[in-house]
Design a protein around this motif. Structure first.
Motif, PDB file in Angstrom:
ATOM      1  N   PHE A 138       0.823  -1.214   0.000  1.00  0.00           N
ATOM      2  CA  PHE A 138       0.000   0.000   0.000  1.00  0.00           C
ATOM      3  C   PHE A 138       0.858   1.266   0.000  1.00  0.00           C
ATOM      4  CE2 PHE A 138      -2.592   3.256   2.211  1.00  0.00           C
ATOM      5  CZ  PHE A 138      -3.649   3.331   1.317  1.00  0.00           C
ATOM      6  N   PRO A 139       1.939   1.347   0.795  1.00  0.00           N
ATOM      7  CA  PRO A 139       2.798   2.535   0.725  1.00  0.00           C
ATOM      8  C   PRO A 139       3.433   2.738  -0.649  1.00  0.00           C
ATOM      9  CG  PRO A 139       3.227   1.322   2.742  1.00  0.00           C
ATOM     10  CD  PRO A 139       2.347   0.447   1.892  1.00  0.00           C
ATOM     11  N   SER A 164      -4.308  -6.128 -12.729  1.00  0.00           N
ATOM     12  CA  SER A 164      -3.298  -7.092 -12.309  1.00  0.00           C
ATOM     13  C   SER A 164      -3.828  -7.970 -11.180  1.00  0.00           C
ATOM     14  CB  SER A 164      -2.032  -6.357 -11.867  1.00  0.00           C
ATOM     15  OG  SER A 164      -1.083  -7.244 -11.326  1.00  0.00           O
ATOM     16  N   ALA A 165      -4.540  -7.346 -10.235  1.00  0.00           N
ATOM     17  CA  ALA A 165      -5.137  -8.105  -9.133  1.00  0.00           C
ATOM     18  C   ALA A 165      -6.175  -9.091  -9.642  1.00  0.00           C
ATOM     19  CB  ALA A 165      -5.778  -7.140  -8.129  1.00  0.00           C
ATOM     20  N   GLY A 219      -2.492 -19.821  -2.884  1.00  0.00           N
ATOM     21  CA  GLY A 219      -2.054 -18.795  -1.949  1.00  0.00           C
ATOM     22  C   GLY A 219      -1.277 -17.687  -2.623  1.00  0.00           C
ATOM     23  N   LEU A 220      -0.420 -18.048  -3.581  1.00  0.00           N
ATOM     24  CA  LEU A 220       0.379 -17.036  -4.268  1.00  0.00           C
ATOM     25  C   LEU A 220      -0.475 -16.178  -5.189  1.00  0.00           C
ATOM     26  CD1 LEU A 220       3.582 -19.120  -5.097  1.00  0.00           C
ATOM     27  CD2 LEU A 220       3.225 -17.502  -3.224  1.00  0.00           C
ATOM     28  N   SER A 221      -1.524 -16.766  -5.785  1.00  0.00           N
ATOM     29  CA  SER A 221      -2.417 -15.951  -6.614  1.00  0.00           C
ATOM     30  C   SER A 221      -3.215 -14.988  -5.751  1.00  0.00           C
ATOM     31  CB  SER A 221      -3.360 -16.837  -7.431  1.00  0.00           C
ATOM     32  OG  SER A 221      -4.295 -17.494  -6.598  1.00  0.00           O
ATOM     33  N   ALA A 222      -3.630 -15.435  -4.564  1.00  0.00           N
ATOM     34  CA  ALA A 222      -4.308 -14.530  -3.638  1.00  0.00           C
ATOM     35  C   ALA A 222      -3.371 -13.396  -3.228  1.00  0.00           C
ATOM     36  CB  ALA A 222      -4.790 -15.292  -2.401  1.00  0.00           C
ATOM     37  N   ILE A 229      -1.590  -7.664  -3.710  1.00  0.00           N
ATOM     38  CA  ILE A 229      -0.588  -6.681  -4.135  1.00  0.00           C
ATOM     39  C   ILE A 229      -1.180  -5.683  -5.116  1.00  0.00           C
ATOM     40  CG2 ILE A 229       1.552  -6.379  -5.461  1.00  0.00           C
ATOM     41  CD1 ILE A 229       2.518  -9.027  -4.243  1.00  0.00           C
ATOM     42  N   GLY A 230      -1.892  -6.197  -6.137  1.00  0.00           N
ATOM     43  CA  GLY A 230      -2.506  -5.301  -7.118  1.00  0.00           C
ATOM     44  C   GLY A 230      -3.523  -4.366  -6.490  1.00  0.00           C
ATOM     45  N   LEU A 231      -4.359  -4.910  -5.607  1.00  0.00           N
ATOM     46  CA  LEU A 231      -5.364  -4.082  -4.944  1.00  0.00           C
ATOM     47  C   LEU A 231      -4.714  -3.037  -4.039  1.00  0.00           C
ATOM     48  CD1 LEU A 231      -8.006  -6.804  -3.969  1.00  0.00           C
ATOM     49  CD2 LEU A 231      -8.247  -5.034  -5.724  1.00  0.00           C
TER      50      LEU A 231
END
Length: 410
Positions: free
Chosen positions: A16-17, A273-274, A131-134, A139-141
């Protein structure tokens, strides 16, 4: 809270940062007296630091532990962001960039390594791609939400005595502080086999750990193929990360009009991307992880090809969003294939090898594709970048064959 939920929370606090700072990075530097050339030179130092430290920090994570390295990375980032808040000279921005390079090198791998180790310890047959797709979705969100938040802060928030463009940095510092606390509270790992490990003892072991990790990669055709994919991927990413704004300015009639479109489009791209990452478990369940990874490399090449060949802004933007959708989807399956081939003791080091080759790939892409764009056209450079992205697909063949053998043996 299980390891999966902890992983997602930590990812959100980590990225987020980044979303908060993406829209204002260059503008903050220019507002404080730097030229664009000075800013570019300062930021380039980050890449050199990451390249130099990627393997040593990966080895440190494997020898010292994921939790202490993540905590050290967070402390370094807090220091660099505090400097960014007050930096007003080339030297200070250069130091900020180098500290960010140290942070990126320390941060590259240990969180994901911790999550994979914890997941496999609980269930050796766990489907890592889920898990990695989540994680990719989060990350995208997180980046998209951060970028949107910065737009709102700059437009509507005023704090006496604080430069408006610096307000997102203040918020980023608060979130990073929460991230450091969360690392201390949420990352739990088994005791090191040698008992309590000091930093000095771990540093002495780093060269041995690096040699062992590189040997693991060198002896595996699958890992060598995956690392080669990362090299070509880094080269081709220049098309949609660097050349896209230039291409858009060509089709909309000038840079001013392009800048007005790129801001909100970047936020949408990270949300795309998310979405791509979220769809991966459904696709890979049908095609297999390795086959999905190869198909995505071709799909991204096609998306970039569209950006280079479409005549109007709508076509360029559709290609751009498609490229980011595939980008978000491709990373979880690529990393799943990587984690399948490595065990806990060398996991972060091998991840660092994979990550490290993306740096020279991107640098080479910048040099070659920028020269081609200047000498011929941006469209020609994008077409070449698209071919390079698609050419990575056959490098997944060893992983595809291994996946088929694994399914037959079950």
């Amino acid at each position: 809270m299980n390891a999966h939920r902890r992983f997602l929370v930590l990812l959100a606090l980590r990225w987020f940062p980044v979303g908060l700072c993406i829209p204002i990075g260059v503008l903050l530097a220019l507002s404080r007296g730097l030229t664009l050339a000075e800013f570019g030179l300062a930021v380039s130092l980050q890449g050199f630091v990451v390249l130099a430290l990627e393997l040593p920090t990966g080895g440190l994570s494997d020898s010292w532990g994921r939790r202490p390295v993540l905590a050290l990375a967070a402390v370094v980032s807090l220091g660099s962001m505090s400097l960014l808040l007050v930096a007003d000279s080339f030297a200070e921005f250069a130091v900020f960039a180098m500290l960010q390079g140290v942070y990126r090198a320390l941060d590259s791998g240990p969180l994901e390594s911790w999550y994979v180790d914890a997941t496999l310890a609980a269930d050796p047959s766990a489907k890592l791609e889920r898990g990695l797709s989540a994680g990719g979705t989060v990350i995208g969100l997180a980046i998209g939400a951060g970028a949107l938040a910065t737009g709102g802060i700059v437009a509507w928030v005023e704090v006496p005595g604080v430069q408006t463009l610096a307000l997102p940095v203040v918020l980023a510092l608060g979130v990073e502080l929460a991230g450091l606390a969360s690392i201390v509270l949420l990352v739990r790992e088994p005791p090191h086999p040698d008992g309590r490990r000091t930093l000095l003892a771990s540093l002495r072991d780093v060269p041995t750990v690096i040699v062992d990790g590189v040997r693991v990669v060198r002896r595996s055709r699958i890992l060598l193929g995956l690392v080669a994919v990362e090299l070509l991927w880094g080269f081709g990413m220049v098309t949609f990360e660097t050349l896209m704004p230039v291409r858009l300015s060509e089709v909309v009639g000038g840079p001013e009009a392009a800048v007005a479109i790129i801001g909100p489009t970047t936020s949408v791209a990270w949300l795309a991307s998310a979405a791509g990452a979220a769809l991966i478990p459904l696709v890979s369940a049908r095609l297999g992880v390795a086959m999905t990874a190869g198909a995505l490399r071709i799909a991204q090449g096609v998306a970039v090809l569209g950006m280079g060949l479409f005549a109007g802004p709508v076509g360029v933007l559709i290609g751009y969003l498609a490229a980011y959708t595939v980008h978000g989807a491709a990373n979880p399956v690529h990393m799943t294939l990587l984690h399948r081939e490595i065990d806990g003791p060398n996991r972060s080091t091998v991840m660092s090898v994979n990550s490290m080759v993306g740096q020279p790939g991107g640098s080479l892409g910048l040099i070659v594709l920028s020269a081609i764009a200047s000498g011929t056209s941006v469209s020609t450079a994008m077409v070449i970048g698209a071919v390079v992205l698609a050419a990575a697909a056959p490098l997944y063949l060893p992983a595809m064959r291994a996946e088929r053998r694994r399914l037959v043996s079950v």
